[in-house]
Every structure is written in structure tokens, then in C-alpha cells.
Design an enzyme around this catalytic site. Structure first.
Site, PDB file in Angstrom:
ATOM      1  N   TYR A 144      61.995  -6.125  37.528  1.00 39.78           N
ATOM      2  CA  TYR A 144      61.285  -7.106  36.708  1.00 39.78           C
ATOM      3  C   TYR A 144      60.492  -6.345  35.653  1.00 39.78           C
ATOM      4  O   TYR A 144      59.795  -5.375  35.969  1.00 39.78           O
ATOM      5  CB  TYR A 144      60.348  -7.921  37.585  1.00 39.78           C
ATOM      6  N   ASP A 239      60.002   1.897  32.787  1.00 36.03           N
ATOM      7  CA  ASP A 239      58.963   0.877  32.883  1.00 36.03           C
ATOM      8  C   ASP A 239      57.992   1.322  33.978  1.00 36.03           C
ATOM      9  O   ASP A 239      58.250   1.115  35.164  1.00 36.03           O
ATOM     10  CB  ASP A 239      59.588  -0.480  33.218  1.00 36.03           C
ATOM     11  N   LYS A 267      48.606  -2.445  33.780  1.00 35.57           N
ATOM     12  CA  LYS A 267      47.878  -2.465  35.042  1.00 35.57           C
ATOM     13  C   LYS A 267      46.740  -1.428  35.111  1.00 35.57           C
ATOM     14  O   LYS A 267      45.690  -1.621  34.523  1.00 35.57           O
ATOM     15  CB  LYS A 267      48.868  -2.323  36.196  1.00 35.57           C
TER      16      LYS A 267
HETATM   17  P1  KE4 Z   1      52.501  -8.223  32.922  1.00 38.25           P
HETATM   18  O1  KE4 Z   1      53.075  -8.897  31.700  1.00 38.25           O
HETATM   19  O2  KE4 Z   1      52.452  -9.165  34.112  1.00 38.25           O
HETATM   20  O3  KE4 Z   1      51.169  -7.525  32.665  1.00 38.25           O
HETATM   21  O4  KE4 Z   1      53.506  -7.043  33.328  1.00 38.25           O
HETATM   22  C1  KE4 Z   1      54.843  -7.336  33.545  1.00 38.25           C
HETATM   23  C2  KE4 Z   1      55.472  -6.231  34.380  1.00 38.25           C
HETATM   24  C3  KE4 Z   1      56.271  -5.298  33.750  1.00 38.25           C
HETATM   25  N1  KE4 Z   1      56.832  -4.285  34.432  1.00 38.25           N
HETATM   26  C4  KE4 Z   1      56.628  -4.155  35.766  1.00 38.25           C
HETATM   27  C5  KE4 Z   1      57.275  -3.009  36.496  1.00 38.25           C
HETATM   28  C6  KE4 Z   1      55.816  -5.079  36.462  1.00 38.25           C
HETATM   29  O5  KE4 Z   1      55.638  -4.934  37.796  1.00 38.25           O
HETATM   30  C7  KE4 Z   1      55.236  -6.140  35.765  1.00 38.25           C
HETATM   31  C8  KE4 Z   1      54.392  -7.217  36.449  1.00 38.25           C
HETATM   32  N2  KE4 Z   1      54.298  -7.133  37.856  1.00 38.25           N
HETATM   33  C9  KE4 Z   1      54.063  -8.374  38.545  1.00 38.25           C
HETATM   34  C10 KE4 Z   1      53.991  -8.073  40.046  1.00 38.25           C
HETATM   35  N3  KE4 Z   1      55.233  -7.788  40.613  1.00 38.25           N
HETATM   36  C11 KE4 Z   1      52.823  -9.060  38.079  1.00 38.25           C
HETATM   37  C12 KE4 Z   1      52.343 -10.187  38.957  1.00 38.25           C
HETATM   38  C13 KE4 Z   1      52.507 -11.523  38.298  1.00 38.25           C
HETATM   39  O6  KE4 Z   1      53.572 -11.757  37.682  1.00 38.25           O
HETATM   40  O7  KE4 Z   1      51.547 -12.329  38.427  1.00 38.25           O
END
Ligand code: KE4
Length: 427
Positions: A144, A239, A267
Site C-alpha cells: 500500500y 516507499d 510518519k
Molecule cells: P499517508 O498518506 O497515510 O500518510 O501514507 C500512506 C502510506 C504510504 N506508504 C506506506 C508504506 C504506508 O504504510 C502508508 C500509510 N500506512 C497506513 C497504515 N498501514 C496508514 C493508516 C491509515 O490509512 O489510516
């Protein structure tokens, strides 16, 4: 545990916020529960509106590696906001953050701040396409990268799958250039490169897959991607939104000694405030506006508060080097759970990289998404509920990573294992 106030708040929230949440996974739908509403956190603990205390292994999905309300981070944000929250103009903090990231990550010559991981990956993809003048992107099933239209693609069972959208509202044209491969399977990548080689702009990968549980790269996998990208002129994008400063201060690229062409971050680098970043080789990054033709922008990018929280977090990590303790704590927890499930003859497969870890309720070895999906989610749901009512706050999905912070104490870990042991008779 009493959740009366949380339930009232959830009812109220659902009237004005879709699903009552600002991000779907928080709604607890996959575990068939209503979510507790959290009112504060400190160290390894979070507290809900009904006064319940939890040992937190979500850590805001990764950012809170130092624990909640770390005094130095709190001070940095308080001191900064008193001077103004945002100016939409260059500030010294952005230089300091960029220098810190470029020093920490071997592959970064330059970096651009954004406001989320999604923005980071979306921008990196656009930059790779602009730099190579190619259209296609390879991603991996189960990885993801945020809710970018072009990356909301789940692979089918086949290795060579032209992307089909995984969400309503994404026209097929937006994913027709997205190819899906199998994580830890270089032959599935070779099939795509043999079919589309010169059309492929980038391969984007989570160097440790943290969105289908936690799946480490198999020996040779990341090296194989690096070789293939170099040979075919494909931009290799790591990523590291989750793994950056999580699995090592220099991220997975330091841990596995691989230099990607571009890296996405988020993060931890924001210390809990909204943040993202993407960076890499100077010759690629200089294609970005205002220097180059690839447009990208953001009102709050490099925001002083996020920079202050992020810089304090990174400086504390660098100064205190909690990584050996994180490794030890997460190993103690993971091994403890593994031992309990083995003793109770419950099928399971435990994975861990540094302080991110996962317990799959399957007898299969989990090296890719198909294997992860063999996990018994009903059993996970029972385990989750049992742990929650005993004050252990896990990610509400089998397909998420757990995180140990530098604030987790030995008592926290032992209490967690005691709760796990008590759950076993219920699952
Ligand atoms: P954000 O747009 O949520 O800040 O980041 C997206 C993203 C991109 N790349 C990786 C490897 C990620 O894990 C994420 C977001 N992670 C999720 C948890 N698995 C965020 C939690 C959520 O969607 O509320």
C-alpha cells in the site's frame, strides 16, 4: 471495560463524518467492534474517554517511535507555534530537515517535503514518469502506497496483471499503466519487464512490506530489483513511509544496503504531525518545479510545526539510539507470542523486522500477499478483542504491522504476554 462514552461519541461522529472516522481502518469494521475514542497518550500508553488505559502497539500507525507526548517534542512544538504556525515561505527548519534526511539516508541528494505519505508516493511516481518519459509503473500486490489513484491496484492471482482499480471512482484509464507483481518473486517482475521493459518508468516497493502484516524481503529480492532497474533504466522507488527511521535510522535502505533512486518518507519524520517527503538522486530531483517541468506543490509543505516535531524526533533518535533496545523489546514480544501459540498448538507465523512485527494466524509461511491472505481472520478478530479488553491496543486488522516504541517498558511487554496467554483459551 466500559466504553459508554466512546459509543456515544461514535454515534455522534457518524452523523457528520463518513463512518465516523477520518481514515477507514480506524472504524474497526474488520474486527466488528466500535472504536474507543482516545483522549490522550503518554509514553507507551494511550487513554480513552471512558478512562481505560491501553498499552499502544499502533503508535499512530508508526510515527510515535519515541512514545506519546515525548517532552522534547512537546516543547519543540509549543515553542514553535508561539512564533506562528505557518508562513508559506522558506524557513530554516526546512533546510535543517532536508540536511538531516540527506545525511541519514545514503541515497538522498535532495528532498522535497509534502504533507502525507500519499502525497510523497504520488509525487515520486509523477517525477519518475517525467524523468524517464515513460508511463508504466510496477507495484506489488499487498503493498500500500497511500490512496493514489494509480496505485490503488490489487494484483490478481497472476503475476502479469494490468491494473484494475481497487476503489470506486478510479477510472480504468488511471490504472491501465499500473502493473502488479508478486512480492518476493523476481520472476513476476521479469515477466513484466520482458513484456513492457522500455515503457516502465518505475518500480515502487515497500522494502519491508508493512501493509499486509509485516513481510521482510527475502534474501536477494531487493538486490534483484536494484539490478533490474539499473539495467532497464527504470527508477527504483523505495516507499519508506513506514520503514524510514523505523527499522534503522537510515531506514531499510541502510539495513539492506540498497540504494534506491527515489525514496518516499512520512510518519516518524513528522513526529506525529502531518508530513511526507520524497527525495533521491540530484539528476532526478532537479526535474521538479521550479527547476524542471514536473509540477508539484503544497500550501503546508515543510510546515514549521511538522518540521519542529520531526526534527526533534530525529535528533532524539540520533542522540539516544534506541534501536538496539527496540530490537530487543520487539524480539522479546514476538518470541513470547510465538512460544505461547506454539505451546497451544495454534497455527501461526510470526514475522519481525526491527520494531515492526506481525502474527499471522496461518500455518503457511508468509512471504507474499497470497500467503498472508490464508490467515484466519476470524481467529485474529477474537485475539484482537481479547487483547483490547485486557488493555492491549493492537492494529485492528490482520494485515497491519504492530509497532514497539522506545517508551515500552519490560512491564508493558510482560503484561502484553500475560494478556496474550489469557486470550488463547478464547480463540
Ligand atoms: P499517508 O498518506 O497515510 O500518510 O501514507 C500512506 C502510506 C504510504 N506508504 C506506506 C508504506 C504506508 O504504510 C502508508 C500509510 N500506512 C497506513 C497504515 N498501514 C496508514 C493508516 C491509515 O490509512 O489510516
Amino acid at each position: 471495560m466500559n466504553h459508554a462514552t466512546s459509543k456515544k461519541l461514535f454515534d455522534r461522529a457518524r452523523k457528520v463524518i463518513p463512518g465516523g472516522v477520518n481514515s477507514p481502518v480506524r472504524a474497526y469494521r474488520s474486527v466488528n467492534l466500535d472504536p474507543p475514542f482516545i483522549i490522550r497518550g503518554r509514553g507507551s500508553k494511550i487513554y480513552d474517554v471512558d478512562g481505560n488505559e491501553y498499552i499502544d502497539y499502533v503508535g499512530s500507525w508508526g510515527p510515535m517511535i519515541l512514545g506519546h507526548a515525548h517532552p522534547a517534542v512537546v516543547y519543540a512544538v509549543r515553542e514553535r507555534v508561539a512564533r506562528g504556525a505557518s508562513f508559506g515561505a522558506p524557513t530554516i527548519l526546512e533546510i535543517e530537515m532536508a540536511e538531516e534526511l540527506c545525511e541519514a539516508l545514503p541515497s538522498l541528494d535532495m528532498v522535497r517535503m509534502v504533507n502525507s505519505g500519499t502525497e510523497a508516493t504520488m509525487s515520486a511516481i509523477r517525477l519518475a514518469r517525467g524523468y524517464t518519459n515513460r508511463k508504466k509503473i510496477i507495484k506489488f500486490a499487498g503493498c500500500y502506497h497511500g490512496h493514489v489513484d494509480a496505485l490503488l491496484v490489487e494484483a490478481g492471482s497472476g503475476a502479469t496483471t494490468l491494473g484494475v482499480p481497487d476503489s470506486a471512482g478510479v477510472p480504468p484509464e488511471f490504472t491501465s499503466n499500473t502493473l502488479s507483481a508478486i512480492y518476493n518473486d523476481l520472476s513476476s517482475v521479469d515477466e513484466l519487464i520482458n513484456s513492457f521493459g522500455q515503457e516502465i518508468a518505475a518500480i515502487i516497493v515497500e522494502p519491508v512490506a508493512g501493509n499486509m502484516g509485516t513481510i521482510p524481503p527475502q534474501p536477494g529480492f531487493l538486490e534483484g530489483l536494484r539490478e533490474r532497474c539499473t539495467k532497464a533504466g527504470i527508477v527504483l522507488i523505495f516507499d519508506e513511509v513506514m520503514t524510514g527511521f523505523r527499522v534503522a535510522y537510515g531506514g531499510a535502505q541502510l539495513l539492506y544496503e540498497i540504494k534506491p533512486d527515489l525514496t518516499c518518507l512520512g510518519k516518524i519524520i513528522g513526529g506525529g504531525l502531518p508530513v511526507g517527503a520524497f527525495g533521491g538522486r540530484r539528476e532526478i530531483m532537479e526535474h521538479l518545479a521550479p527547476l524542471g517541468a514536473v509540477y508539484q506543490a503544497g500550501t503546508l509543505s515543510g510546515n514549521p510545526l511538522a518540521m519542529a516535531a520531526g526534527l526533534e524526533t530525529l535528533r532524539t533518535l540520533k542522540k539516544e539510539n534506541p534501536y538496539p533496545k527496540l530490537e530487543e523489546s520487539a524480539a522479546y514480544l514476538g518470541d513470547g507470542i510465538n512460544t505461547l501459540l506454539t505451546e497451544h498448538e495454534i497455527p501461526h507465523y510470526c514475522t519481525r523486522v526491527g520494531s515492526m512485527l506481525c502474527t499471522y494466524f496461518t500455518a503457511a509461511e508468509v512471504h507474499n500477499y497470497e500467503a498472508a491472505k490464508t490467515s484466519d481472520c476470524a481467529r485474529f478478530t477474537k485475539f484482537f478483542a481479547g487483547m483490547l479488553k485486557r488493555g492491549i491496543y493492537l492494529a485492528p486488522s490482520q494485515f497491519e504491522a504492530g509497532f514497539v516504541s522506545a517508551a515500552h517498558s519490560q512491564d508493558d511487554l510482560d503484561l502484553t504476554l500475560e494478556a496474550a496467554k489469557a486470550c488463547l483459551s478464547e480463540i
